[in-house]
Design an enzyme around this catalytic site. Structure first.
Site, PDB file in Angstrom:
ATOM      1  N   ASP A 148       0.890  -1.280  -0.017  1.00 31.91           N
ATOM      2  CA  ASP A 148      -0.107  -0.131  -0.120  1.00 31.91           C
ATOM      3  C   ASP A 148       0.868   1.240   0.198  1.00 31.91           C
ATOM      4  OD1 ASP A 148      -2.918  -1.221   0.614  1.00 31.91           O
ATOM      5  OD2 ASP A 148      -1.466  -2.035   1.772  1.00 31.91           O
ATOM      6  N   ASP A 192     -18.913   4.526  17.344  1.00 29.43           N
ATOM      7  CA  ASP A 192     -18.597   5.795  17.250  1.00 29.43           C
ATOM      8  C   ASP A 192     -19.455   6.752  16.478  1.00 29.43           C
ATOM      9  OD1 ASP A 192     -16.281   8.021  16.123  1.00 29.43           O
ATOM     10  OD2 ASP A 192     -15.164   6.750  17.327  1.00 29.43           O
ATOM     11  N   ASP A 238     -28.827   2.551   8.696  1.00 31.84           N
ATOM     12  CA  ASP A 238     -27.694   3.340   7.776  1.00 31.84           C
ATOM     13  C   ASP A 238     -26.823   4.018   8.751  1.00 31.84           C
ATOM     14  OD1 ASP A 238     -26.186   4.754   6.026  1.00 31.84           O
ATOM     15  OD2 ASP A 238     -27.878   5.876   5.267  1.00 31.84           O
ATOM     16  N   HIS A 245     -14.506  10.936  12.468  1.00 32.88           N
ATOM     17  CA  HIS A 245     -13.854  10.191  13.167  1.00 32.88           C
ATOM     18  C   HIS A 245     -14.061   8.907  13.239  1.00 32.88           C
ATOM     19  CE1 HIS A 245     -12.994   8.983  17.722  1.00 32.88           C
ATOM     20  NE2 HIS A 245     -12.272  10.189  17.652  1.00 32.88           N
ATOM     21  N   GLU A 256      -7.974  -2.117   4.201  1.00 28.39           N
ATOM     22  CA  GLU A 256      -7.643  -3.256   3.562  1.00 28.39           C
ATOM     23  C   GLU A 256      -6.210  -3.239   3.440  1.00 28.39           C
ATOM     24  OE1 GLU A 256      -8.732  -6.010  -0.410  1.00 28.39           O
ATOM     25  OE2 GLU A 256      -9.865  -3.836  -0.058  1.00 28.39           O
ATOM     26  N   ASN A 259      -3.576  -4.103  -1.187  1.00 23.01           N
ATOM     27  CA  ASN A 259      -4.580  -3.845  -2.174  1.00 23.01           C
ATOM     28  C   ASN A 259      -4.007  -2.629  -3.163  1.00 23.01           C
ATOM     29  OD1 ASN A 259      -5.004  -1.715  -0.637  1.00 23.01           O
ATOM     30  ND2 ASN A 259      -7.427  -1.762  -0.668  1.00 23.01           N
ATOM     31  N   SER A 408      -8.197   8.597  21.035  1.00 20.40           N
ATOM     32  CA  SER A 408      -8.988   7.865  19.882  1.00 20.40           C
ATOM     33  C   SER A 408      -8.319   7.051  19.214  1.00 20.40           C
ATOM     34  CB  SER A 408      -9.827   8.818  19.106  1.00 20.40           C
ATOM     35  OG  SER A 408     -10.806   9.402  19.849  1.00 20.40           O
TER      36      SER A 408
END
Length: 468
Positions: A148, A192, A238, A245, A256, A259, A408
């Site tokens: 990546d 979140d 949804d 965040h 991923e 990729n 976080s």
């Protein structure tokens, strides 16, 4: 008293009533404005305007209080009590019998409503539906290197001294990947602001409700078509992120890998279950957090292999209701990982919730030199572990990538390592998983007396690699 002397008294009473009403409204305005927080990259004017819109759109959906009725209290009695108080039962929390979210129809203060319920013998506890905010601040051993293109900027996964950092101050991710890069059989819930589930680097690792699992059914709100996860704000299926965040946290766990796009997560392969209880301004309520956690417990019971909840938010206000439902996650075999907080305070003296609850892994943040980040909370007894959390690159809205800092960002690192461990040892109990993570640390001098393990998470040791 004659009529002439009586009239001034009436006028004076009316003036006093108007003054009291105006003072109450001022207090409400002050409370609303006190909740405004600037998010990274937002202008103050825009943030305030957005927050006012959110308050208008969502205030009617918020419960005022959370009330736990004592065991044995009948539904008829509960209905009679709330009817007498002219309140509305908004929702019962299935995983904690007797726990109800209640909406006051008389516009009384939450404190006044709580006092009414606490005075009743049928009530075990009552508390306000607190507002919650996000916890963000502003060669050698065998390894597997992803292709990546922005992996070189992810110092927390491989620190070669980039950006003036300390070489080796990382979680040994590449050595861990020589053993496992994760599994789509493992589900990690991101509790979140939701997740941008169409992001190019997340889309193939997003959870979808299996055809074998029935749609989620809330006892009070009905059936929710939760194919993509859960939105506790409006009780829908949804959970798309309109803040950023949650998407950032999700990318740390499971962007991923391999990729040739963007970055890589701690897990190259995983299933990310998005849970939205934070709004666009970065705020949520205790009740909505409880609803989302209740959803995860239900999905676990329905056969979904959700094993970890990553929670990058918190408050100094302790909620017994939130504690109750988090303890239910532990009983259900789900590990709860939470941010220690960003106030540079000692959680042993000033607890930060949910990180300070029992059976939770509380995570502090490190910078790229293995120092406790200047904003990070700590606690020799109440904070267990540390992870990279400063200048962390991850996924963002609109197929973008951004750097952010905070406990976080450290929390999903630990949640992601838990996912790696489960991909290699899927039958681990939640207690054993917790023990593996806490025993996996590299001791860091700066953490002595600051976190209970005195260490930074080591992914390679956690997955049992002997090639470190």
């Amino acid at each position: 008293m004659n009529r002439k002397s009586f009239l001034p008294h009436i006028a004076l009473a009316a003036v006093l009533i108007l003054v009291a009403a105006f003072a109450g409204q001022v207090r409400k305005w002050q409370q609303e404005w006190a909740t405004v927080r600037l998010m990274p990259g937002a202008s103050k004017k825009q943030d305030v305007r957005d927050h006012q819109e959110i308050l208008r759109d969502e205030r009617s959906l918020r419960a005022d209080v959370l009330v736990k009725f004592r065991s044995g209290t009948s539904q008829q009695t509960i209905d009679e009590i709330t009817g007498r108080f002219q309140d509305e039962l908004e929702d019962g929390i299935e995983s904690v019998p007797g726990l109800w979210a209640i909406h006051d129809l008389n516009d009384a203060s939450a404190e006044a409503v709580v006092a009414e319920y606490r005075a009743l013998p049928e009530v075990e506890y009552a508390e306000p539906n607190f507002e919650i905010s996000l916890d963000h601040e502003s060669g050698g051993p065998k390894h597997l290197h992803p292709i990546d293109p922005r992996f070189g900027d992810q110092w927390g996964l491989e620190n070669e001294g980039q950006g003036g950092g300390k070489s080796g101050a990382d979680i040994r991710a590449m050595q861990a990947w020589a053993t496992t890069t994760g599994s789509h059989d493992v589900v990690i819930a991101v509790l979140d602001s939701g997740v941008a589930y169409d992001h190019e680097d997340l889309v193939n690792n997003m959870w979808h409700r299996p055809a074998s699992v029935q749609p989620y059914q809330d006892r009070d709100f009905g059936v929710v078509e939760d194919e993509l996860g859960y939105n506790a704000i409006n009780n829908s299926g949804d959970p798309f992120d309109d803040n950023g965040h949650g998407t950032h946290c999700a990318g740390i766990i499971g962007a991923e890998g391999g990729n040739n796009i963007g970055i890589t997560g701690v897990n190259w392969r995983v299933r990310i279950m998005p849970l939205k209880f934070m709004n666009a301004g970065g705020f949520g309520t205790t009740k909505d957090a409880i609803e989302a956690i209740n959803y995860v417990i239900d999905r676990r019971k329905a056969g979904v292999n959700v094993r970890v909840i990553s929670a990058s938010w918190g408050s100094t206000l302790r909620s017994r209701a939130l504690d109750d439902v988090i303890q239910k996650t532990h009983a259900a075999g789900i590990l709860f990982v939470a941010a220690a907080g960003n106030a540079t305070t000692d959680n042993d003296k000033r607890p930060h919730y949910p990180a300070s609850f029992d059976n939770v892994i509380s995570v502090a943040a490190l910078d790229r030199n293995d120092r406790l980040a200047p904003f990070s909370n700590y606690g020799a007894q109440s904070v267990q572990i540390a992870a990279p959390g400063k200048e962390i690159l991850s996924t963002w809205l609109g197929n973008d990538y951004e750097e952010h800092s905070g406990t976080s960002m450290a929390t999903p690192v630990v949640a992601g390592v838990a996912g790696l461990v489960l991909s290699a040892s899927p039958d681990l109990s939640v207690a054993d998983l917790r023990a593996v993570l806490l025993k996996s640390v590299d001791k860091v001098p700066a953490l002595a007396g600051k976190v209970s393990t005195s260490g930074r998470i080591n992914a390679a040791r956690a997955v049992g690699s002997n090639k470190m």
